[in-house]
Design an enzyme around this catalytic site. Structure first.
Site, PDB file in Angstrom:
ATOM      1  CE1 TYR A 236     -37.613  36.179  30.147  1.00 45.07           C
ATOM      2  CE2 TYR A 236     -35.875  37.376  28.814  1.00 45.07           C
ATOM      3  CZ  TYR A 236     -36.727  37.327  30.222  1.00 45.07           C
ATOM      4  OH  TYR A 236     -36.702  38.333  31.159  1.00 45.07           O
ATOM      5  CB  SER A 237     -36.769  28.676  26.799  1.00 39.52           C
ATOM      6  OG  SER A 237     -36.135  28.251  28.002  1.00 39.52           O
TER       7      SER A 237
ATOM      8  CD  GLU B 127     -31.933  25.917  28.960  1.00 43.72           C
ATOM      9  OE1 GLU B 127     -30.927  25.871  28.311  1.00 43.72           O
ATOM     10  OE2 GLU B 127     -33.001  26.272  28.032  1.00 43.72           O
TER      11      GLU B 127
HETATM   12  P1  FAD Z   1     -34.381  41.158  37.296  1.00 44.09           P
HETATM   13  O1  FAD Z   1     -34.849  42.523  37.528  1.00 44.09           O
HETATM   14  O2  FAD Z   1     -33.195  40.522  36.817  1.00 44.09           O
HETATM   15  O3  FAD Z   1     -34.386  40.569  38.799  1.00 44.09           O
HETATM   16  C1  FAD Z   1     -34.078  39.437  39.151  1.00 44.09           C
HETATM   17  C2  FAD Z   1     -33.509  39.119  40.697  1.00 44.09           C
HETATM   18  O4  FAD Z   1     -34.468  39.381  41.454  1.00 44.09           O
HETATM   19  C3  FAD Z   1     -32.933  37.869  41.100  1.00 44.09           C
HETATM   20  O5  FAD Z   1     -31.631  37.631  40.430  1.00 44.09           O
HETATM   21  C4  FAD Z   1     -32.895  38.111  42.702  1.00 44.09           C
HETATM   22  O6  FAD Z   1     -31.748  38.743  43.204  1.00 44.09           O
HETATM   23  C5  FAD Z   1     -34.155  38.897  42.635  1.00 44.09           C
HETATM   24  N1  FAD Z   1     -35.060  37.989  43.062  1.00 44.09           N
HETATM   25  C6  FAD Z   1     -35.808  37.283  42.176  1.00 44.09           C
HETATM   26  N2  FAD Z   1     -37.014  36.882  43.184  1.00 44.09           N
HETATM   27  C7  FAD Z   1     -36.887  37.300  44.188  1.00 44.09           C
HETATM   28  C8  FAD Z   1     -37.431  36.712  45.699  1.00 44.09           C
HETATM   29  N3  FAD Z   1     -38.509  36.068  45.686  1.00 44.09           N
HETATM   30  N4  FAD Z   1     -36.955  37.434  46.678  1.00 44.09           N
HETATM   31  C9  FAD Z   1     -35.963  38.305  46.571  1.00 44.09           C
HETATM   32  N5  FAD Z   1     -35.325  38.680  45.661  1.00 44.09           N
HETATM   33  C10 FAD Z   1     -35.652  38.059  44.446  1.00 44.09           C
HETATM   34  N6  FAD Z   1     -37.910  33.240  32.044  1.00 44.09           N
HETATM   35  C11 FAD Z   1     -39.162  33.224  31.493  1.00 44.09           C
HETATM   36  O7  FAD Z   1     -40.326  33.618  32.102  1.00 44.09           O
HETATM   37  N7  FAD Z   1     -39.108  32.231  30.573  1.00 44.09           N
HETATM   38  C12 FAD Z   1     -38.512  31.567  29.733  1.00 44.09           C
HETATM   39  O8  FAD Z   1     -38.807  30.896  29.074  1.00 44.09           O
HETATM   40  C13 FAD Z   1     -37.167  31.869  30.583  1.00 44.09           C
HETATM   41  N8  FAD Z   1     -36.205  30.870  29.935  1.00 44.09           N
HETATM   42  C14 FAD Z   1     -35.124  31.022  30.602  1.00 44.09           C
HETATM   43  C15 FAD Z   1     -34.043  30.174  29.860  1.00 44.09           C
HETATM   44  C16 FAD Z   1     -32.665  30.131  30.618  1.00 44.09           C
HETATM   45  C17 FAD Z   1     -31.548  29.425  29.971  1.00 44.09           C
HETATM   46  C18 FAD Z   1     -32.480  31.001  31.690  1.00 44.09           C
HETATM   47  C19 FAD Z   1     -31.112  31.080  32.340  1.00 44.09           C
HETATM   48  C20 FAD Z   1     -33.430  31.892  32.099  1.00 44.09           C
HETATM   49  C21 FAD Z   1     -34.571  31.850  31.654  1.00 44.09           C
HETATM   50  N9  FAD Z   1     -35.849  32.623  32.041  1.00 44.09           N
HETATM   51  C22 FAD Z   1     -36.943  32.279  31.772  1.00 44.09           C
HETATM   52  C23 FAD Z   1     -35.361  33.740  33.205  1.00 44.09           C
HETATM   53  C24 FAD Z   1     -35.117  35.003  32.775  1.00 44.09           C
HETATM   54  O9  FAD Z   1     -33.782  34.984  32.140  1.00 44.09           O
HETATM   55  C25 FAD Z   1     -34.886  35.987  33.545  1.00 44.09           C
HETATM   56  O10 FAD Z   1     -34.049  35.608  34.864  1.00 44.09           O
HETATM   57  C26 FAD Z   1     -36.118  36.439  34.452  1.00 44.09           C
HETATM   58  O11 FAD Z   1     -37.091  36.938  33.403  1.00 44.09           O
HETATM   59  C27 FAD Z   1     -36.071  37.560  35.426  1.00 44.09           C
HETATM   60  O12 FAD Z   1     -35.543  38.644  34.695  1.00 44.09           O
HETATM   61  P2  FAD Z   1     -36.107  40.085  35.255  1.00 44.09           P
HETATM   62  O13 FAD Z   1     -35.037  41.120  34.461  1.00 44.09           O
HETATM   63  O14 FAD Z   1     -37.194  40.259  35.042  1.00 44.09           O
HETATM   64  O15 FAD Z   1     -35.701  40.197  36.784  1.00 44.09           O
END
Ligand code: FAD
Length: 394
Positions: A174-175, A392
């Site tokens: 997360y940024s 990013e």
């Molecule tokens: P997970 O449980 O990991 O689910 C994600 C997975 O769900 C995906 O890989 C994909 O397989 C699936 N998926 C997602 N959308 C769909 C769809 N529409 N249809 C079908 N499948 C889908 N997030 C922020 O909110 N704020 C930030 O500031 C931020 N900064 C970031 C900075 C960087 C450098 C990076 C790399 C990412 C950043 N993110 C940010 C994104 C964050 O890291 C996560 O990826 C995001 O919160 C989702 O994680 P999760 O565990 O909730 O989802």
């Protein structure tokens, strides 16, 4: 088009002549100014060096007789004079942060096997009524940790529990949305801006919520949170106080830019007094989704000469063709000014937010550059090489 072997003359004050040994050529005039000849390819590097040595560049002149009238850098290869000279920044009130001694970029102080366990200090909604989705501003207590970070970096969060394979959940990045001093300016907190991931399963149609984003958005004050990092060097601010910073964000991509803007305008530092131009393009679907709206608009009111704020509200505003207003349309609308800015060696462009947003930005920049007969992909390559184009997306 410009060529990278063009020469420019920097007029610098506040430098000891001995400190210019690394430069190609230099002369000292009676006025006390030092004149340094620099090839285009070394301009950024040389600017950073001069700034590090405590010098101020008061004029940059291409060595083809085109004199630039102000302290602004000239456009490489163009005789256009840049009229967007921001006025000096008003000084914000409040705590003065002493010089930051360590210019080293902290990385991976905490690794996934030994995360720092912080506490949630606050968890506030950022989407107003009528907006779409859930986005939260979270503040974590870092007291007792060695976790230091700088603006533009990210931290990792390890959600509790196990994944589908029964393995401990992996970290998500997360940024960081706060400056190194934290929202309370006590150097003891870190803030995030998190959207809860929510989508319909493509096969079953069932609602699915993201693991880590849901964990974060549901945290209560006092809950533990496993933190790793910090990481990231792509989105760091340049040290030059007179840099121009173009920021292009969609949704939570605003996070690092909030940190930049607080550092530039809200906090006071002994060693960083921003006096360039900061221009934020912010793309969101509805007015209710303008994250940090009050903070942003207050800064714009207080610093109108140094901070420009341009929204692209896709579901509410229309572009010139009557379609939805996306960031690329705002870029096209402001093509002339943006193009002049981007050509200045002291201008950096930052893009943060949803994967896929770059396509639209390139489209906007392509037509901006075409107006001046410049091939955008070639020019962009040069910007990336000069570390002035930072992306990013996730
Ligand atoms: P997970 O449980 O990991 O689910 C994600 C997975 O769900 C995906 O890989 C994909 O397989 C699936 N998926 C997602 N959308 C769909 C769809 N529409 N249809 C079908 N499948 C889908 N997030 C922020 O909110 N704020 C930030 O500031 C931020 N900064 C970031 C900075 C960087 C450098 C990076 C790399 C990412 C950043 N993110 C940010 C994104 C964050 O890291 C996560 O990826 C995001 O919160 C989702 O994680 P999760 O565990 O909730 O989802």
């Amino acid at each position: 088009m410009y060529t990278s072997n063009r020469l420019f003359q920097f007029e610098v004050v506040g430098l000891n002549p001995g400190s210019t040994a690394q430069t190609q050529s230099c002369s000292v005039r009676q006025s006390g100014s030092i004149f340094i000849t620099v090839p285009y390819a070394r301009m950024n590097q040389e600017m950073r060096r001069i700034s590090r040595l405590g010098g101020t560049i008061v004029n940059i002149q291409p060595l083809d007789g085109q004199r630039q009238p102000t302290a602004s850098a000239s456009s490489p290869g163009s005789s256009t004079q840049v009229s967007m000279q921001p006025a000096p920044t008003q000084q914000p009130q409040g705590k003065i942060h002493p010089k930051s001694e360590d210019t080293k970029i902290p990385v991976n102080t905490y690794r996934p096997k030994t995360p720092f366990i912080g506490k949630c200090l606050s968890n506030e909604p950022l989407v107003a009524e009528g907006g779409s989705g859930i986005v939260q501003h979270l503040v974590f207590d870092l007291a007792g940790s060695d976790l230091k970070y700088i603006e533009g970096q990210s931290i990792g969060i390890i959600p509790p529990g196990t994944d589908a394979k029964g393995k401990p959940n992996k970290l998500r990045l997360y940024s960081i949305a706060s400056t190194r001093h934290g929202d309370n300016e006590e150097d003891s907190t870190v803030s995030l801006c998190v959207r809860q991931l929510e989508y319909n399963h493509p096969e079953t149609g069932e609602k699915v919520y993201g693991v880590c984003s849901t964990h974060l958005c549901n945290l209560n004050v006092g809950d533990d949170v496993a933190i790793t990092g910090p990481v990231g060097k792509e989105m760091l601010l340049p040290p030059e106080e007179d840099a121009n910073i173009i920021m292009i964000a969609t949704g939570t991509g605003i996070a690092p830019f909030r940190a930049y803007l607080w550092r530039m305008f809200k906090e006071q530092h002994e060693d960083y007094k921003f006096r360039g131009l900061a221009w934020l393009f912010f793309g969101i679907p509805y007015t209710a989704n303008i994250l940090y709206k009050e903070e942003l608009e207050k800064l714009q009111q207080e610093f109108p000469n140094n901070f420009r704020l341009t929204y692209a509200i896709s579901r509410e505003q229309q572009n010139a063709e009557g379609g939805k207003m996306y960031i690329q349309h705002r870029i096209q609308e402001n093509a002339d000014e943006l193009w002049k800015l981007i050509q200045q060696p002291k201008t950096h462009t930052y893009i943060c937010g949803l994967k896929g947003m770059e396509g639209g930005i390139d489209e906007g920049m392509y037509s901006a550059a075409s107006k001046f007969d410049v091939d955008w992909p070639t020019y962009q390559k040069e910007l990336k090489k000069a570390h002035r184009w930072h992306v990013e997306t996730y």
